[in-house]
Scaffold this motif. Structure first.
Motif, PDB file in Angstrom:
ATOM      1  N   THR A 141     -61.860 -13.428  24.543  1.00  0.00           N
ATOM      2  CA  THR A 141     -61.352 -12.478  23.558  1.00  0.00           C
ATOM      3  C   THR A 141     -60.421 -11.435  24.168  1.00  0.00           C
ATOM      4  OG1 THR A 141     -63.354 -11.166  23.858  1.00  0.00           O
ATOM      5  CG2 THR A 141     -63.343 -12.759  22.048  1.00  0.00           C
ATOM      6  N   ALA A 142     -60.583 -11.156  25.440  1.00  0.00           N
ATOM      7  CA  ALA A 142     -59.748 -10.136  26.080  1.00  0.00           C
ATOM      8  C   ALA A 142     -58.382 -10.712  26.451  1.00  0.00           C
ATOM      9  CB  ALA A 142     -60.444  -9.603  27.333  1.00  0.00           C
ATOM     10  N   ASN A 143     -57.385  -9.855  26.439  1.00  0.00           N
ATOM     11  CA  ASN A 143     -56.031 -10.233  26.876  1.00  0.00           C
ATOM     12  C   ASN A 143     -55.515 -11.471  26.132  1.00  0.00           C
ATOM     13  OD1 ASN A 143     -55.963  -8.240  29.109  1.00  0.00           O
ATOM     14  ND2 ASN A 143     -57.567  -9.551  29.960  1.00  0.00           N
ATOM     15  N   LYS A 144     -55.727 -11.495  24.823  1.00  0.00           N
ATOM     16  CA  LYS A 144     -55.363 -12.676  24.029  1.00  0.00           C
ATOM     17  C   LYS A 144     -54.287 -12.317  23.006  1.00  0.00           C
ATOM     18  CE  LYS A 144     -58.223 -14.500  20.924  1.00  0.00           C
ATOM     19  NZ  LYS A 144     -59.333 -15.260  20.338  1.00  0.00           N
ATOM     20  N   THR A 145     -53.239 -13.126  22.967  1.00  0.00           N
ATOM     21  CA  THR A 145     -52.174 -12.988  21.979  1.00  0.00           C
ATOM     22  C   THR A 145     -52.154 -14.251  21.132  1.00  0.00           C
ATOM     23  OG1 THR A 145     -50.824 -11.604  23.435  1.00  0.00           O
ATOM     24  CG2 THR A 145     -49.684 -12.737  21.639  1.00  0.00           C
ATOM     25  N   VAL A 146     -52.353 -14.111  19.821  1.00  0.00           N
ATOM     26  CA  VAL A 146     -52.362 -15.268  18.924  1.00  0.00           C
ATOM     27  C   VAL A 146     -51.020 -15.356  18.206  1.00  0.00           C
ATOM     28  CG1 VAL A 146     -53.453 -16.351  16.927  1.00  0.00           C
ATOM     29  CG2 VAL A 146     -54.856 -15.132  18.608  1.00  0.00           C
ATOM     30  N   PHE A 147     -50.398 -16.525  18.285  1.00  0.00           N
ATOM     31  CA  PHE A 147     -49.128 -16.769  17.596  1.00  0.00           C
ATOM     32  C   PHE A 147     -49.385 -17.804  16.503  1.00  0.00           C
ATOM     33  CE2 PHE A 147     -45.066 -18.756  16.790  1.00  0.00           C
ATOM     34  CZ  PHE A 147     -44.151 -17.721  16.883  1.00  0.00           C
ATOM     35  N   ASP A 148     -49.345 -17.362  15.240  1.00  0.00           N
ATOM     36  CA  ASP A 148     -49.609 -18.236  14.095  1.00  0.00           C
ATOM     37  C   ASP A 148     -48.295 -18.862  13.643  1.00  0.00           C
ATOM     38  OD1 ASP A 148     -50.322 -19.520  11.797  1.00  0.00           O
ATOM     39  OD2 ASP A 148     -51.298 -17.797  10.853  1.00  0.00           O
ATOM     40  N   LEU A 149     -48.075 -20.128  14.025  1.00  0.00           N
ATOM     41  CA  LEU A 149     -46.825 -20.811  13.711  1.00  0.00           C
ATOM     42  C   LEU A 149     -46.620 -20.959  12.207  1.00  0.00           C
ATOM     43  CD1 LEU A 149     -44.356 -22.311  14.882  1.00  0.00           C
ATOM     44  CD2 LEU A 149     -45.749 -24.380  14.996  1.00  0.00           C
ATOM     45  N   MET A 150     -47.719 -21.007  11.439  1.00  0.00           N
ATOM     46  CA  MET A 150     -47.600 -21.239  10.004  1.00  0.00           C
ATOM     47  C   MET A 150     -46.975 -20.048   9.274  1.00  0.00           C
ATOM     48  SD  MET A 150     -48.711 -24.164  10.439  1.00  0.00           S
ATOM     49  CE  MET A 150     -48.355 -24.715   8.777  1.00  0.00           C
ATOM     50  N   LYS A 151     -46.889 -18.897   9.922  1.00  0.00           N
ATOM     51  CA  LYS A 151     -46.270 -17.721   9.303  1.00  0.00           C
ATOM     52  C   LYS A 151     -44.746 -17.734   9.413  1.00  0.00           C
ATOM     53  CE  LYS A 151     -50.196 -14.576   9.983  1.00  0.00           C
ATOM     54  NZ  LYS A 151     -50.649 -13.325  10.640  1.00  0.00           N
ATOM     55  N   TYR A 152     -44.208 -18.716  10.156  1.00  0.00           N
ATOM     56  CA  TYR A 152     -42.767 -18.764  10.404  1.00  0.00           C
ATOM     57  C   TYR A 152     -42.147 -19.914   9.613  1.00  0.00           C
ATOM     58  CZ  TYR A 152     -43.720 -15.454  14.153  1.00  0.00           C
ATOM     59  OH  TYR A 152     -44.107 -14.353  14.865  1.00  0.00           O
ATOM     60  N   SER A 153     -42.350 -19.894   8.310  1.00  0.00           N
ATOM     61  CA  SER A 153     -41.939 -21.002   7.455  1.00  0.00           C
ATOM     62  C   SER A 153     -40.426 -21.187   7.447  1.00  0.00           C
ATOM     63  CB  SER A 153     -42.443 -20.764   6.032  1.00  0.00           C
ATOM     64  OG  SER A 153     -42.042 -21.807   5.184  1.00  0.00           O
ATOM     65  N   THR A 154     -39.680 -20.105   7.357  1.00  0.00           N
ATOM     66  CA  THR A 154     -38.219 -20.201   7.290  1.00  0.00           C
ATOM     67  C   THR A 154     -37.645 -20.755   8.588  1.00  0.00           C
ATOM     68  OG1 THR A 154     -38.128 -18.333   5.753  1.00  0.00           O
ATOM     69  CG2 THR A 154     -36.091 -18.912   6.902  1.00  0.00           C
ATOM     70  N   ASP A 155     -38.138 -20.225   9.728  1.00  0.00           N
ATOM     71  CA  ASP A 155     -37.662 -20.718  11.026  1.00  0.00           C
ATOM     72  C   ASP A 155     -38.014 -22.188  11.216  1.00  0.00           C
ATOM     73  OD1 ASP A 155     -36.675 -18.187  12.463  1.00  0.00           O
ATOM     74  OD2 ASP A 155     -38.658 -17.592  11.794  1.00  0.00           O
TER      75      ASP A 155
END
Length: 687
Positions: free
Chosen positions: A482-496
């Motif tokens: 849980t520490a030092n974690k960056t989550v990148f949700d690809l599904m939020k980038y629909s236009t790109d």
């Protein structure tokens, strides 16, 4: 350099050039589906990577021999073949490659710096003049006095890299020794009334040694892009000589033979050569700036880490026609730039290209990262396998084999040993460079087999500074640090993502005459096709790959644009309906088709035709091979010795098969299938 030594030098360069050209033509003809389609063939690669391509050919010979024995046999034959040594175009191509390097060196900052430090008068001008004279001088060297008994003396490692469809591997091939190149340069300069300082000679010789193979391939590739005006006939001649040798050795694998024989014209040779480095060039062109940023974090001069063969196979498969995703790599770069350590977690639904992004990340990091690709279809699902791969790569990559000749007894039981290794290599490494892990598909790990409460794959909670994990998973919950974690949700980038899908479609369409013909046959504009199929794909690249491959293969010859399946689920349903629907009563192989695909979906690793035949109760292995052809677009093949093994290509199809309505329509139960698999395992059926 005495004339006899100059003749020997030229002969060895020509022989090595022939081997490099043949190795690349053969490897790319076998491994690159795009070149196969160009030659009128449709089908995925049968083998990937230098070792597996050589092994696939060696294992297909009537006369049993190891891969290195095959390469050495071919090398020795080629180095003494008069048709090759007297080939004017081959000699000319090698001369152009030397001239190309001399021109590049003449423009280098390093050369100018040496000249300024030693107050030398314009060595760049002298080198540029030599570069212009190189082809003429090279052709004039008389090889009649050459000693052909010496052989080419190419190492086994170099042969593996030469016979590789992987540009990164081929780029590690080197030329003759620096001493050979230095002597040649001095003799060439003397003939032209010039001389160079010893430090400049050493610098230029090092460049010739390190980059001649790559420059030679660039000369051939650029010529092929122009239609092969200079060298296509020479390449075709070399390919035919090599193919004759393979036939004489008793090449038995029909698929390999067919793919090699399909490259039979100048045009097809050009199509093969143009595809060289296509994957790498695509990544450089689309993401050159990002790639340059990521390369700052690794040492490009260090050797690439020993990536597991199955991971390398997945990487090569996933980065074909890789397109876009710049916004993802920008986020990865920002994470590496601003964080002292930690986890970058790429989350996305199945089929949108997570594995392709991770594969491209490995390529852009020049394989100087610890790499592990989980894969349920390939049976790579255990935390122990990850720990073994990670620890092995760290030990070999950081020269710790003397200290750890083998992994400690409990190294695979938890992350204690991995944690100790990370501390050790972190302390040894430069603060300017980073220790980066790329781990794909955490959701496919069998975490139930782990110690209760542990992180998936035993990922360590505490990381030393300068250690980074780039991992991918579905949005489902997994126990993770849980520490030092960056989550990148690809599904939020629909236009790109939609823009990338359209770019991928445009690229595939531009490169495929078969797709262009399908579009023209329906009176469509390319833009219409791209826009419509992009919408149907629901931004899932696995859908695009399946549908475009099937358009090229003729599956949709009687189908209009509106009738193409809408989304991945409908694509699977339509294919399944074709298998289960029309002609059901008259299809004697229907039950076998269904049972085989279910056996494949439940098998825990790639399996052979013999294993499938025994599992399905089918005595004729050729019948099973025929059935596999019906499922070809869903399968990946790999060569193990002389045997081809099969696995489901993408986990989304496995999940479709396991859905209740799909199982019910098949008239099967997964319990029965699993019982049969267990029975086979107990009886020792060949995998």
């Amino acid at each position: 350099m005495p004339l006899i030594d100059l003749a020997n030098f030229k002969t060895r360069v020509i022989g090595c050039s022939a081997v490099m050209a043949i190795g690349q033509v053969i490897s790319n003809a076998i491994a690159n589906p795009a070149t196969q389609a160009a030659a009128g063939m449709i089908g995925g690669p049968i083998a990937l990577g230098g070792v597996s391509i050589l092994a696939a050919i060696a294992g297909s010979l009537a006369e049993t021999m190891a891969a290195d024995e095959l390469a050495n046999r071919m090398t020795e034959g080629l180095s003494k073949n008069p048709r090759i040594l007297d080939n004017h175009d081959l000699i000319k191509a090698a001369g152009e490659a030397i001239g190309y390097i001399l021109r590049e060196v003449a423009k280098s900052d390093r050369l100018i710096a040496i000249a300024e430090t030693k107050n030398l008068p314009y060595p760049e001008t002298a080198l540029s003049q030599l570069a212009e004279k190189t082809p003429e001088y090279w052709l004039d060297i008389n090889t009649n006095t050459a000693d052909l008994s010496r052989g080419l003396q190419i190492s086994e490692e170099q042969l593996t890299q030469i016979f590789s469809a992987d540009a990164e591997e081929f780029d590690r091939v080197t030329g003759l020794t620096t001493a050979d190149w230095a002597t040649f340069l001095n003799e060439f300069a003397r003939r032209e009334g010039k001389s160079f300082d010893a430090e400049i000679v050493e610098f230029v010789a090092d460049k010739l040694y390190a980059t001649f193979p790559k420059a030679y391939r660039e000369v051939l590739k650029l010529d092929a892009a122009k239609g092969g005006e200079k060298f296509a006939a020479m390449l075709l001649n070399l390919h035919q000589i090599a193919l004759t040798e393979l036939r004489d050795l008793g090449l038995q694998n029909g698929e390999i033979l067919q793919k090699l024989e399909a490259v039979a014209t100048r045009q097809q040779i050009c199509q093969v050569m143009v595809k060289l480095e296509a994957i790498e060039i695509g990544i450089r062109d689309d993401l050159a700036q990002i790639r340059a940023l990521l390369e700052r974090y690794i040492d490009p001069a260090a050797p690439s880490l020993p990536i597991p063969v199955k991971s390398e196979t997945i990487i090569q498969d996933r980065i074909k026609d890789f397109t876009g995703r710049k916004f993802v790599f920008e986020a990865i770069n920002e994470f590496l730039r601003t964080k002292q350590k930690g986890y970058f977690v790429l989350e996305a639904e199945p089929g949108v290209g997570k594995s392709a992004i991770m594969a491209a990340c490995v390529v852009m990091l020049k394989r100087r990262c610890v790499t592990h690709f989980n894969s349920q279809p390939d049976g790579i699902v255990s935390a122990e396998t990850f720990l073994e791969n990670a620890c092995t790569q760290l030990i070999e990559g950081f020269n710790l084999k003397d200290k750890y000749p083998r992994l400690p007894e409990n190294a695979l039981k938890n992350n204690n040993f991995l944690g100790e290794l990370l501390k050790e290599v972190s302390a040894k490494s430069s603060k300017e460079k980073k220790i980066i892990f790329v781990v794909d598909a955490l959701d496919e790990v069998d975490w139930k087999a782990q110690t209760s409460g542990s992180n998936v794959s035993y990922l360590p909670n505490d990381l030393p500074d300068n250690v980074y994990f780039i991992v991918s998973k579905r949005p489902d919950f997994l126990t993770m640090p849980t520490a030092n974690k960056t989550v990148f949700d690809l599904m939020k980038y629909s236009t790109d993502s939609l823009k990338d899908v359209e770019a991928y479609l445009a690229k595939r369409t531009e490169r495929s005459q078969l797709i262009q013909d399908w579009i023209k046959g329906r009176n469509l504009q390319r833009e219409q096709f791209v826009t419509a199929v992009a919408q149907k794909s629901e931004k899932k690249f696995i859908y695009l790959r399946h549908v475009l491959d099937e358009i090229e293969g003729g599956t949709y010859n009687d189908v209009n644009l509106n009738d193409l399946p809408a989304g991945l689920e409908e694509y699977y349903q339509k294919h399944w309906g074709q298998m289960m629907g029309m002609g059901r009563e008259n299809d004697p192989l229907l039950e076998l088709k269904v049972r085989i695909i279910y056996f494949l979906s439940q098998a825990e690793e790639p399996v052979s035709c013999r294993w499938l035949a025994r599992s399905a109760g089918e005595k004729n292995v050729m019948t099973v091979q025929q059935v596999l052809g019906k499922w070809n677009s869903f399968l990946r093949h790999e060569k193990v010795g002389r045997e081809t093994r099969y696995t489901i290509y993408h986990n989304s199809f496995r999940q479709f098969l396991e859905a209740d309505e799909t199982v019910q329509s098949a008239g099967l139960t997964l319990e029965d299938i699993n019982d049969d698999i267990c029975d086979n395992a107990i009886e020792g059926a060949p995998r």
